[in-house]
Design a protein around this motif. Sequence first.
Motif, PDB file in Angstrom:
ATOM      1  N   ASP A 124       0.838  -1.191   0.000  1.00  0.00           N
ATOM      2  CA  ASP A 124       0.000   0.000   0.000  1.00  0.00           C
ATOM      3  C   ASP A 124       0.880   1.251   0.000  1.00  0.00           C
ATOM      4  O   ASP A 124       2.103   1.173   0.052  1.00  0.00           O
ATOM      5  CB  ASP A 124      -0.955  -0.012   1.192  1.00  0.00           C
ATOM      6  CG  ASP A 124      -0.210  -0.111   2.525  1.00  0.00           C
ATOM      7  OD1 ASP A 124       0.747   0.650   2.722  1.00  0.00           O
ATOM      8  OD2 ASP A 124      -0.579  -0.953   3.363  1.00  0.00           O
ATOM      9  N   ARG A 125       0.238   2.401  -0.055  1.00  0.00           N
ATOM     10  CA  ARG A 125       0.971   3.652  -0.240  1.00  0.00           C
ATOM     11  C   ARG A 125       1.941   3.932   0.911  1.00  0.00           C
ATOM     12  O   ARG A 125       3.083   4.334   0.696  1.00  0.00           O
ATOM     13  CB  ARG A 125      -0.011   4.824  -0.387  1.00  0.00           C
ATOM     14  CG  ARG A 125      -1.038   4.650  -1.501  1.00  0.00           C
ATOM     15  CD  ARG A 125      -0.406   4.585  -2.883  1.00  0.00           C
ATOM     16  NE  ARG A 125      -1.441   4.388  -3.887  1.00  0.00           N
ATOM     17  CZ  ARG A 125      -1.717   3.233  -4.467  1.00  0.00           C
ATOM     18  NH1 ARG A 125      -1.050   2.152  -4.119  1.00  0.00           N
ATOM     19  NH2 ARG A 125      -2.659   3.140  -5.386  1.00  0.00           N
ATOM     20  N   ILE A 126       1.497   3.711   2.129  1.00  0.00           N
ATOM     21  CA  ILE A 126       2.341   4.018   3.286  1.00  0.00           C
ATOM     22  C   ILE A 126       3.585   3.150   3.285  1.00  0.00           C
ATOM     23  O   ILE A 126       4.718   3.638   3.432  1.00  0.00           O
ATOM     24  CB  ILE A 126       1.554   3.838   4.597  1.00  0.00           C
ATOM     25  CG1 ILE A 126       0.489   4.924   4.726  1.00  0.00           C
ATOM     26  CG2 ILE A 126       2.492   3.872   5.801  1.00  0.00           C
ATOM     27  CD1 ILE A 126      -0.332   4.843   5.993  1.00  0.00           C
ATOM     28  N   ASN A 127       3.418   1.840   3.081  1.00  0.00           N
ATOM     29  CA  ASN A 127       4.563   0.944   3.109  1.00  0.00           C
ATOM     30  C   ASN A 127       5.487   1.172   1.924  1.00  0.00           C
ATOM     31  O   ASN A 127       6.699   1.033   2.045  1.00  0.00           O
ATOM     32  CB  ASN A 127       4.087  -0.508   3.147  1.00  0.00           C
ATOM     33  CG  ASN A 127       3.561  -0.898   4.510  1.00  0.00           C
ATOM     34  OD1 ASN A 127       4.320  -1.086   5.447  1.00  0.00           O
ATOM     35  ND2 ASN A 127       2.249  -1.004   4.629  1.00  0.00           N
ATOM     36  N   LEU A 129       6.055   4.099   0.544  1.00  0.00           N
ATOM     37  CA  LEU A 129       6.829   5.293   0.903  1.00  0.00           C
ATOM     38  C   LEU A 129       7.898   4.966   1.940  1.00  0.00           C
ATOM     39  O   LEU A 129       9.016   5.500   1.885  1.00  0.00           O
ATOM     40  CB  LEU A 129       5.890   6.373   1.432  1.00  0.00           C
ATOM     41  CG  LEU A 129       4.952   7.014   0.404  1.00  0.00           C
ATOM     42  CD1 LEU A 129       3.995   7.979   1.095  1.00  0.00           C
ATOM     43  CD2 LEU A 129       5.750   7.736  -0.685  1.00  0.00           C
ATOM     44  N   LEU A 130       7.589   4.091   2.885  1.00  0.00           N
ATOM     45  CA  LEU A 130       8.581   3.689   3.877  1.00  0.00           C
ATOM     46  C   LEU A 130       9.741   2.938   3.228  1.00  0.00           C
ATOM     47  O   LEU A 130      10.910   3.128   3.584  1.00  0.00           O
ATOM     48  CB  LEU A 130       7.926   2.820   4.944  1.00  0.00           C
ATOM     49  CG  LEU A 130       6.956   3.523   5.897  1.00  0.00           C
ATOM     50  CD1 LEU A 130       6.262   2.503   6.791  1.00  0.00           C
ATOM     51  CD2 LEU A 130       7.683   4.570   6.728  1.00  0.00           C
ATOM     52  N   ARG A 236       4.911  -4.340   8.900  1.00  0.00           N
ATOM     53  CA  ARG A 236       4.182  -3.485   7.969  1.00  0.00           C
ATOM     54  C   ARG A 236       3.195  -2.600   8.712  1.00  0.00           C
ATOM     55  O   ARG A 236       2.484  -3.061   9.589  1.00  0.00           O
ATOM     56  CB  ARG A 236       3.465  -4.337   6.925  1.00  0.00           C
ATOM     57  CG  ARG A 236       4.425  -5.272   6.212  1.00  0.00           C
ATOM     58  CD  ARG A 236       3.870  -5.722   4.888  1.00  0.00           C
ATOM     59  NE  ARG A 236       4.879  -6.515   4.204  1.00  0.00           N
ATOM     60  CZ  ARG A 236       5.771  -6.009   3.364  1.00  0.00           C
ATOM     61  NH1 ARG A 236       5.770  -4.731   3.098  1.00  0.00           N
ATOM     62  NH2 ARG A 236       6.651  -6.781   2.789  1.00  0.00           N
ATOM     63  N   TRP A 237       3.190  -1.347   8.338  1.00  0.00           N
ATOM     64  CA  TRP A 237       2.275  -0.383   8.930  1.00  0.00           C
ATOM     65  C   TRP A 237       0.972  -0.418   8.142  1.00  0.00           C
ATOM     66  O   TRP A 237       0.962  -0.562   6.925  1.00  0.00           O
ATOM     67  CB  TRP A 237       2.864   1.021   8.875  1.00  0.00           C
ATOM     68  CG  TRP A 237       4.017   1.208   9.799  1.00  0.00           C
ATOM     69  CD1 TRP A 237       4.836   0.239  10.308  1.00  0.00           C
ATOM     70  CD2 TRP A 237       4.499   2.441  10.309  1.00  0.00           C
ATOM     71  NE1 TRP A 237       5.795   0.802  11.097  1.00  0.00           N
ATOM     72  CE2 TRP A 237       5.619   2.145  11.129  1.00  0.00           C
ATOM     73  CE3 TRP A 237       4.099   3.769  10.169  1.00  0.00           C
ATOM     74  CZ2 TRP A 237       6.332   3.137  11.788  1.00  0.00           C
ATOM     75  CZ3 TRP A 237       4.806   4.758  10.820  1.00  0.00           C
ATOM     76  CH2 TRP A 237       5.912   4.438  11.629  1.00  0.00           C
ATOM     77  N   GLY A 238      -0.131  -0.210   8.860  1.00  0.00           N
ATOM     78  CA  GLY A 238      -1.419  -0.097   8.176  1.00  0.00           C
ATOM     79  C   GLY A 238      -1.694  -1.291   7.302  1.00  0.00           C
ATOM     80  O   GLY A 238      -1.644  -1.206   6.086  1.00  0.00           O
TER      81      GLY A 238
END
Length: 268
Positions: A124-127, A129-130, A236-238
């Motif tokens: 997903d977008r957050i991971n 970007l991380l 993994r976040w979110g």
Amino acid sequence: MRTFLITRFTAVMLLCGALQPALAQVNPTPTDTTKKYANPGGVSAPGNKPFFKSKLFKAVAIPAVLITYGAITAQGDAGINHREREFVQKQFRPVSTTLDNTFIFLPYVELGAVALAGVESRNDRINTLLIIAKGEAIMLASTFAVKYLANETRPNGSDNLSFPSGHTAQAFLAASIVHTEFRDKSQWYGVGAYTIATSVAALRMINDKHWQSDVVAGAGFGILSAHLAYLSHRNRWGRKSIGRDVSMTPAYLGTGASGVSLSWRPTK
């Protein structure tokens, strides 16, 4: 009397001989049942995978080859570097360095454009970007550390930070992330990103900024940084996707003008 006793003794012995197999069936030897649930399927436990099939080996194999080749051929204006520089100078003229500085980010532009078009990426977008942030940190730290340690003079003599090529490392880092995120959808996304990264490497040589060994090693550092970022991204976040429902469609206005309609629906 003696005959009677012998006859009775013989009969008893025959009876015992006949009963022994039956007793053996009634009281079988007890078996060890303490481990009967250890492997209920009866499938043997898999052994350790060979090292060359591990994720770590697959992640570092190609980058290690590129970096090693670049380090071995990093001889300044000598050997294959000298021959490649002469060939490039005869075939191409210097190009504006603005292209070098712009093309290194084009794979990220491709990543954003494909995501906006509604193609679902691996993360997903957050991971994503991380992973990008982690890869950038690894790439910058490793390439600049090696630059100062190698102290290699550029072909144009501007400074001693030639090996490895930071521009090439940046471009191949971004290209590797694009390839990893969308390779399950189509391999052509990765082909396009790696083509852009290869163009950056060629431009650095055409503009006399780097030797051939610099750009080959730079590609290795970029790919390695991306692979290490993915390998180290365990937590993994979110876990639910955020903002995957993004689409871009053509729009036609009442005045006859055309444009693009962008819609986004965040997921719960």
